[in-house]
Design a protein around this motif. Structure first.
Motif, PDB file in Angstrom:
ATOM      1  N   VAL A   1       0.848  -1.201   0.000  1.00 40.68           N
ATOM      2  CA  VAL A   1       0.000   0.000   0.000  1.00 40.68           C
ATOM      3  C   VAL A   1       0.885   1.253   0.000  1.00 40.68           C
ATOM      4  O   VAL A   1       0.650   2.196  -0.772  1.00 40.68           O
ATOM      5  CB  VAL A   1      -0.973   0.011   1.202  1.00 40.68           C
ATOM      6  N   ILE A   2       1.923   1.248   0.831  1.00 38.55           N
ATOM      7  CA  ILE A   2       2.806   2.425   0.903  1.00 38.55           C
ATOM      8  C   ILE A   2       3.505   2.653  -0.444  1.00 38.55           C
ATOM      9  O   ILE A   2       3.591   3.787  -0.930  1.00 38.55           O
ATOM     10  CB  ILE A   2       3.816   2.270   2.063  1.00 38.55           C
ATOM     11  N   ASN A   3       3.962   1.553  -1.082  1.00 34.75           N
ATOM     12  CA  ASN A   3       4.603   1.686  -2.404  1.00 34.75           C
ATOM     13  C   ASN A   3       3.630   2.254  -3.423  1.00 34.75           C
ATOM     14  O   ASN A   3       3.995   3.110  -4.231  1.00 34.75           O
ATOM     15  CB  ASN A   3       5.102   0.320  -2.910  1.00 34.75           C
ATOM     16  N   TYR A   4       2.400   1.767  -3.367  1.00 37.89           N
ATOM     17  CA  TYR A   4       1.375   2.265  -4.293  1.00 37.89           C
ATOM     18  C   TYR A   4       1.195   3.776  -4.110  1.00 37.89           C
ATOM     19  O   TYR A   4       1.200   4.540  -5.084  1.00 37.89           O
ATOM     20  CB  TYR A   4       0.049   1.522  -4.066  1.00 37.89           C
ATOM     21  N   LEU A   5       1.082   4.210  -2.862  1.00 41.21           N
ATOM     22  CA  LEU A   5       0.879   5.641  -2.589  1.00 41.21           C
ATOM     23  C   LEU A   5       2.052   6.470  -3.105  1.00 41.21           C
ATOM     24  O   LEU A   5       1.873   7.491  -3.768  1.00 41.21           O
ATOM     25  CB  LEU A   5       0.694   5.879  -1.080  1.00 41.21           C
ATOM     26  N   HIS A   6       3.282   5.978  -2.831  1.00 42.99           N
ATOM     27  CA  HIS A   6       4.475   6.716  -3.277  1.00 42.99           C
ATOM     28  C   HIS A   6       4.569   6.774  -4.799  1.00 42.99           C
ATOM     29  O   HIS A   6       4.861   7.811  -5.374  1.00 42.99           O
ATOM     30  CB  HIS A   6       5.739   6.080  -2.682  1.00 42.99           C
ATOM     31  N   ASN A   7       4.302   5.628  -5.447  1.00 42.86           N
ATOM     32  CA  ASN A   7       4.362   5.585  -6.914  1.00 42.86           C
ATOM     33  C   ASN A   7       3.381   6.563  -7.543  1.00 42.86           C
ATOM     34  O   ASN A   7       3.718   7.292  -8.479  1.00 42.86           O
ATOM     35  CB  ASN A   7       4.031   4.174  -7.437  1.00 42.86           C
ATOM     36  N   GLN A   8       2.167   6.550  -7.008  1.00 42.85           N
ATOM     37  CA  GLN A   8       1.145   7.447  -7.560  1.00 42.85           C
ATOM     38  C   GLN A   8       1.568   8.906  -7.396  1.00 42.85           C
ATOM     39  O   GLN A   8       1.383   9.718  -8.288  1.00 42.85           O
ATOM     40  CB  GLN A   8      -0.208   7.220  -6.862  1.00 42.85           C
ATOM     41  N   GLU A   9       2.159   9.207  -6.226  1.00 43.24           N
ATOM     42  CA  GLU A   9       2.595  10.586  -5.967  1.00 43.24           C
ATOM     43  C   GLU A   9       3.730  10.977  -6.896  1.00 43.24           C
ATOM     44  O   GLU A   9       3.748  12.060  -7.479  1.00 43.24           O
ATOM     45  CB  GLU A   9       3.042  10.729  -4.507  1.00 43.24           C
ATOM     46  N   GLN A  10       4.705  10.029  -7.036  1.00 40.81           N
ATOM     47  CA  GLN A  10       5.866  10.330  -7.888  1.00 40.81           C
ATOM     48  C   GLN A  10       5.457  10.566  -9.339  1.00 40.81           C
ATOM     49  O   GLN A  10       6.045  11.371 -10.041  1.00 40.81           O
ATOM     50  CB  GLN A  10       6.878   9.189  -7.807  1.00 40.81           C
ATOM     51  N   ARG A  11       4.444   9.825  -9.763  1.00 39.64           N
ATOM     52  CA  ARG A  11       3.981   9.995 -11.152  1.00 39.64           C
ATOM     53  C   ARG A  11       3.067  11.207 -11.287  1.00 39.64           C
ATOM     54  O   ARG A  11       2.572  11.494 -12.376  1.00 39.64           O
ATOM     55  CB  ARG A  11       3.219   8.748 -11.602  1.00 39.64           C
ATOM     56  N   GLY A  12       2.811  11.848 -10.171  1.00 40.15           N
ATOM     57  CA  GLY A  12       1.959  13.034 -10.200  1.00 40.15           C
ATOM     58  C   GLY A  12       0.494  12.718 -10.453  1.00 40.15           C
ATOM     59  O   GLY A  12      -0.290  13.598 -10.808  1.00 40.15           O
TER      60      GLY A  12
END
Ligand code: KG4
Ligand code: ZN
Length: 339
Positions: A218-229
């Motif tokens: 879940v944390i990776n998903y949140l970070h990935n989504q944020e990084q991709r804007g």
């Protein structure tokens, strides 16, 4: 037969008075949640200090509520463990003092056995055998309860407790402590099939759990989504995460009931308050003709009433503590334990 029970294992200072084990005359809980909120979780040292301040007023309020004098109490019960050692020490010291003062027996209770017993209070007709799913901030356990005072630990989490995962995910998404109720509330508006999160150990032939991989996913998903804007939808994340936790808990609980040939399932502990988990457990039980029980919101989270209920059956079994009773933060089940 009246028991005064004390519970101080985490961040609730609680005192309860029970008559004949299952009738609650008072159940007072002084919650420290607002105090710990700004730190995002329970700070043990702050918790211990607050327990010291609250314990005697909470006991006095319990006696007042039940309209009883201390001299009318027949036994004093206290949580010995597991839990945070500082908090447990406060409860154990207070219980010893009270028991000595009124010259009545002292009963040491296992906190997890207390959670299991919360269903005896909520359902006066409940008798063993049954399967108990205990899901809290500190533990995730599947326990077979063949008789009063017998507990067979079938499986438990290998890493994080279910509640810990709820709290962590909520915190990463900037929701206040405790995160479980926040995720539950958010998930009502989300799509539980929006994101496919892992269901660890679901196909393994055991009754153990693991939630740290799910937490990281879940944390990776949140970070990935944020990084991709791209950002993310909080409600969808909450609903998808909650369903991943629930699927594993329900699947293993049902398998445990079949293996042990039990037709009553009792959920207990703070995470049992989760609406998705309760609805899915209830539906799975109905499908198989099992009875599903849940102790109600107040008895799910930490409280001294459940400790008093467990203590009553220890009283009947002459299971008393001696004056050298000490807190045990890693206490395991006192009944039959096997794996
Ligand atoms: O049993 P409990 O009060 O304390 C322990 O012994 O740990 O459980 C507290 C845990 C916390 O992690 C909290 O977030 C979780 O129970 N919790 C919930 C809900 N209400 C409380 N988790 C999911 N959904 C809820 N509605
Ligand atoms: Zn608890």
């Amino acid at each position: 037969m009246k028991i005064l029970a004390i519970e101080t294992s985490c961040d609730e200072t609680s005192a309860a008075i029970l008559e004949n084990g299952r009738t609650v005359l008072a159940d007072i809980v002084a919650s420290q949640v607002p105090l710990h909120r700004k730190y995002g979780g329970v700070v043990p040292e702050i918790a211990s200090r607050q327990h010291i301040e609250d314990i005697m007023p909470v006991v006095a309020t319990a006696l007042e509520t039940a309209r009883l004098k201390l001299s009318e109490i027949d036994a004093i019960a206290v949580t010995q463990g597991p839990g945070l050692v500082g908090g447990l020490l406060v409860g154990v010291a207070a219980a010893k003092g009270l028991s000595y003062a009124i010259d009545k027996p002292l009963i040491a209770v296992n906190h997890m056995e207390g959670h299991i017993y919360s269903n005896f209070i909520a359902h006066p007709d409940l008798e063993p055998p049954f399967i108990s799913l205990v899901v809290s901030g500190g533990h995730t356990m599947l326990v077979d309860v063949p008789a009063y005072s017998e507990f067979e630990l079938l499986g438990e989490t290998k890493d994080d407790a279910a509640g810990e995962a709820f709290d962590k995910i909520a915190r990463v998404m900037d929701y206040p402590y405790p995160g479980g109720p926040e995720i539950d509330r958010l998930a009502q508006k989300g799509d539980p099939t929006a994101i496919e999160f892992p269901r660890a150990m679901i196909d393994e032939d055991n009754f153990d759990f693991s939630f740290s991989g799910l937490k990281s996913a879940v944390i990776n998903y949140l970070h990935n989504q944020e990084q991709r804007g791209i950002g993310y939808n909080d409600a969808d994340v909450a609903a998808s995460f909650q369903l991943a936790v629930t699927d594993v808990l329900v699947e293993k609980t049902m398998r445990a009931a079949v293996e042990k040939n039990r037709n009553i399932i009792c959920a207990a502990g703070g995470v049992a308050a989760n609406s998705c988990l309760r609805n899915r457990l209830a539906a799975a039980c109905e499908e198989r003709g099992f009875r599903f029980l849940f102790p109600g919101m107040k008895l799910c989270t930490d409280n001294a009433a459940m400790i008093g209920c467990r203590a009553y059956y220890q009283y009947l079994a002459n299971d008393f503590a001696s004056w050298d009773l000490n807190a045990d933060p890693r206490l395991t089940f006192t009944g039959t334990v096997s794996k």
